[in-house]
Design an enzyme around this catalytic site. Sequence first.
Site, PDB file in Angstrom:
ATOM      1  N   LYS A 284       8.637  -0.044  -6.049  1.00 30.99           N
ATOM      2  CA  LYS A 284       9.269   1.267  -5.836  1.00 30.99           C
ATOM      3  C   LYS A 284      10.348   1.511  -6.894  1.00 30.99           C
ATOM      4  O   LYS A 284      11.513   1.779  -6.582  1.00 30.99           O
ATOM      5  CB  LYS A 284       9.827   1.392  -4.421  1.00 30.99           C
ATOM      6  CG  LYS A 284       8.729   1.415  -3.352  1.00 30.99           C
ATOM      7  CD  LYS A 284       9.279   1.764  -1.987  1.00 30.99           C
ATOM      8  CE  LYS A 284       8.161   1.782  -0.957  1.00 30.99           C
ATOM      9  NZ  LYS A 284       7.615   0.435  -0.679  1.00 30.99           N
TER      10      LYS A 284
ATOM     11  N   ALA B 288      12.915   2.850  -9.353  1.00 31.74           N
ATOM     12  CA  ALA B 288      13.749   4.045  -9.175  1.00 31.74           C
ATOM     13  C   ALA B 288      14.958   3.989 -10.096  1.00 31.74           C
ATOM     14  O   ALA B 288      16.091   4.216  -9.674  1.00 31.74           O
ATOM     15  CB  ALA B 288      14.196   4.165  -7.724  1.00 31.74           C
TER      16      ALA B 288
ATOM     17  N   LYS C 213      -7.495   4.167  12.213  1.00 31.82           N
ATOM     18  CA  LYS C 213      -8.529   5.199  12.278  1.00 31.82           C
ATOM     19  C   LYS C 213      -7.928   6.592  12.136  1.00 31.82           C
ATOM     20  O   LYS C 213      -8.498   7.463  11.458  1.00 31.82           O
ATOM     21  CB  LYS C 213      -9.311   5.091  13.587  1.00 31.82           C
ATOM     22  CG  LYS C 213     -10.499   6.038  13.670  1.00 31.82           C
ATOM     23  CD  LYS C 213     -11.280   5.851  14.973  1.00 31.82           C
ATOM     24  CE  LYS C 213     -12.053   4.551  14.954  1.00 31.82           C
ATOM     25  NZ  LYS C 213     -12.961   4.429  16.134  1.00 31.82           N
TER      26      LYS C 213
END
Length: 208
Positions: free
Chosen positions: A59, A61, A172
């Site tokens: 991530k 940044a 799902k």
Amino acid sequence: MIVLALDVYEGERAIKIAKSVKDYISMIKVNWPLILGSGVDIIRRLKEETGVEIIADLKLADIPNTNRLIARKVFGAGADYVIVHTFVGRDSVMAVKELGEIIMVVEMSHPGALEFINPLTDRFIEVANEIEPFGVIAPGTRPERIGYIRDRLKEGIKILAPGIGAQGGKAKDAVKAGADYIIVGRAIYNAPNPREAAKAIYDEIRGV
């Protein structure tokens, strides 16, 4: 369809789990805990032991130069994709994309994301559509948001949905909403039998 999030410290444990579930996963995601605990070479070792693509979930940044320096190391270690925050702007994101495939964060799955990250989703989608990364991160805990992002995202950009299992997201539901990949960590690696846990999720989403 399944991305295994190996958020553990120990390299040998990570490799053992990864080898046991490799028949049911598409990718492995390594985060700071595993890289700090075992070194960046764990990326190469996991690829060699499993033959599975690796996402480096850092991530990123930071400013463009710092992002570039970090990304160069992890791509050099064998990472196929690097996750980067969008809020730092196009220049910082492009500094990573110039070195390899990226995945951009447009929303996150934890409650705190509602404060600062998620209100900017539309802007982040615009940037993603312009930059055309491999994929974007959208919250598996909020299927309606996956659908929202899918409707606005340029065709061909994949959606990867974390938060499945321990954070409450249903595999799902995320796939039905438009996720191309579901990211599952604790529900697999903390299970008494990780292989059986991975197979159960695989069977749940197969054919959706």
